[in-house]
Motif scaffolding. Structure first.
Motif, PDB file in Angstrom:
ATOM      1  N   ASP A  80      43.095  46.165  17.992  1.00 19.48           N
ATOM      2  CA  ASP A  80      42.287  45.114  18.869  1.00 19.48           C
ATOM      3  C   ASP A  80      41.105  44.573  18.105  1.00 19.48           C
ATOM      4  O   ASP A  80      40.431  45.121  17.484  1.00 19.48           O
ATOM      5  CB  ASP A  80      42.046  45.508  20.162  1.00 19.48           C
ATOM      6  N   ARG A  96      43.159  38.287  33.738  1.00 13.20           N
ATOM      7  CA  ARG A  96      42.105  39.520  33.970  1.00 13.20           C
ATOM      8  C   ARG A  96      41.084  39.042  35.086  1.00 13.20           C
ATOM      9  O   ARG A  96      40.844  39.790  35.971  1.00 13.20           O
ATOM     10  CB  ARG A  96      41.266  39.868  32.734  1.00 13.20           C
ATOM     11  N   ASP A 149      46.733  42.957  25.394  1.00 11.85           N
ATOM     12  CA  ASP A 149      46.886  44.522  25.481  1.00 11.85           C
ATOM     13  C   ASP A 149      48.355  45.074  25.997  1.00 11.85           C
ATOM     14  O   ASP A 149      48.850  45.451  25.666  1.00 11.85           O
ATOM     15  CB  ASP A 149      45.958  45.187  26.330  1.00 11.85           C
TER      16      ASP A 149
HETATM   17 MG    MG Z   1      42.286  43.137  25.137  1.00 12.28          MG
END
Ligand code: MG
Ligand code: ADP
Length: 453
Positions: free
Chosen positions: A243, A362, A179
């Motif tokens: 995505d 993440r 992203d």
């Molecule tokens: Mg993503």
């Protein structure tokens, strides 16, 4: 800051000499010119400030001032003159002179003026830099990391951003920054002032996804009471980020392929073709080549998407970036949570670097967010990451197989794995096995792993 360069322009050798000596003593780099023409020839060498005599043999100071400002608006100019009329002074200031000094001048005053002038531009540049960064929240610098993997990723992203419209395929595990990279590409490209539209292909049933992407005409289906523009239309001259493209149904794959080939599409229930200029960035955590081999993804669409492939490295492939990422996230959460955490203790760093990070950056971000919320200490410590430490030291519960093991073999194998995972870094390999560097060295020799483990 690097040394500033000052150009002294005066036809009188003695004046040049006295200024030059003084400025060198102040630590500046100094260039000299005795005519306006010679001054212009020096500019390309990189000049921050010009001390400019108003009376020159070949021209006057105001003409040269104008030329200097044309050459580079940021060069500071201080005019030196014995015959300043108010009109000349006003004109010179209008043309962007920083200051007007009367001859005979006082060297201390000149030196102080120069220092102030340079400080002002330095601050102005810093603020300008800061504003540009703030205006472009997704600059290349948002991709944090100094490893080879991330450095070459940044270079690739930079090159992709300037290629105006080619389709990009981002592949990589969840949490590796797909992203983020999609946004950096959009916001550092010429399309930055146009929309960045984002849709997750797995989030909607086929019909809804189709009308989200392509729009629909009034009455195209039961709920279509009004005509609606799709993302591709809204994002005209911008970017659409698709995505989880691997989850797209075969019907939509065909429609997307047609769009990529023809740059035009029909709204659902519409007859006319709509043409738009959109860069498509697709992302997936699946191996699309495998999906193609298993007939779950169209080969022609795959090749169409794969014009500019970018593969995102998992965090375990560049653990050397962990300290930098930790600092980056701590910094961000300090602002967000109004905290003043200074960093991580060495013990905490060992735990963070020893962990495998299946959820990639993440997961690292989430773990730090939680630790920052719960901790009141100056530095995050190993006990703030107790859950990870348990995984890192799980070796304590290694279960002996019924058939037993060859202890030497096992030791060798673990050593090789640790060295591989640490990219050959002995200290870090040691941290994974609870050994110090000497102990690692001893074993490398013992097992004859001296060259390439
Ligand atoms: Mg993503
Ligand atoms: N190299 C990086 N530098 C800084 N932040 C990163 C980096 N990689 C990922 N992140 C951050 O980690 C989080 C997850 O990244 P994201 O782009 O959503 O991953 P993906 O789309 O691959 O699942 C986001 O907060 C993102 O900003």
């Amino acid at each position: 800051m690097s040394k500033a360069t000052i150009l002294v322009v005066d036809d009188e050798a003695l004046i040049r000499w006295s200024l030059t000596e003084r400025l060198k003593a102040e630590g500046y780099d100094v260039l000299e010119a005795d005519t306006g023409r010679a001054a212009m020839e020096k500019l390309p060498e990189g000049v921050d400030l010009v001390l400019l005599d108003y009376r020159l043999p070949d021209t006057d100071g105001v003409t040269i001032l104008r030329k200097i400002k044309e050459f580079d608006q940021d060069i500071l100019v201080i005019l030196l003159t014995a015959y300043a009329s108010v009109e000349t002074a006003v004109e010179a200031m209008k043309l962007g002179a920083y200051h007007f000094a009367n001859k005979p001048f006082n060297l201390d005053e000149i030196a102080a003026t120069i220092e102030r002038a340079l400080e002002t531009t330095r601050l102005r540049r810093e603020v300008r830099q800061f504003r540009t960064n703030a205006a472009r929240p997704f600059s290349l610098q948002r991709i944090v990391g100094a490893s080879d993997a991330i450095t070459s990723l940044r270079h690739l992203v930079e090159r992709v951003a300037v290629s105006p419209s080619s389709t990009v395929l981002l592949t990589g595990e969840s949490g590796t920054g797909k992203d983020l990279v999609a946004k950096v590409i959009h916001y550092t490209s010429d399309r930055a002032s146009r929309p960045f539209m984002n849709i997750t292909c797995s989030a909607l049933p086929e019909q809804l996804l189709e009308s989200e992407l392509f729009g629909h005409e009034r009455g195209a289906f039961t709920d279509a009471r009004l005509q609606k523009k799709g993302l591709l239309e809204t994002a005209d001259r911008g970017t659409v980020f698709l995505d989880e493209i691997g989850e797209m149904t075969p019907g939509l794959q065909a429609k997307l392929l047609r769009f990529l080939e023809e740059k035009s599409f029909k709204r659902v229930g519409g007859a006319g073709d709509i043409t738009v200029d959109v860069r498509v960035i697709a992302a997936t955590n699946r191996n699309l080549e495998e999906e193609v081999a298993k007939n779950r993804f169209r080969a022609d669409l795959f090749y169409r998407l794969n014009v500019l492939p970018i593969s995102m490295p998992p965090l375990r492939a560049h653990p050397e970036d962990i300290p930098l990422l930790v600092e980056y996230f701590i910094d961000g959460f300090n602002t967000e949570f109004r905290k003043r955490v200074l960093g991580a203790t060495p013990a905490a760093s060992t735990v963070l670097q020893g962990y495998g990070w299946p959820g990639n950056v993440r997961e690292l971000r989430n773990v730090l967010e939680r630790a920052m919320l719960l901790s009141d200490a100056e530095r995050l410590d190993a006990r703030d990451f107790a859950a990870l430490a348990a995984v890192v030291t799980a070796g304590n519960d290694f279960e002996l197989p019924a058939a037993g093991v060859d202890l030497e073999q096992l030791e060798r194998s673990l050593l090789v794995q640790a060295l591989r995972r640490s990219g050959g870094n002995q200290t870090r390999a040691g941290a994974m096995l609870g050994l110090n560097r000497d102990q690692i060295r001893y074993r490398i020799e013992k097992f004859g792993l001296t060259t390439s483990p």
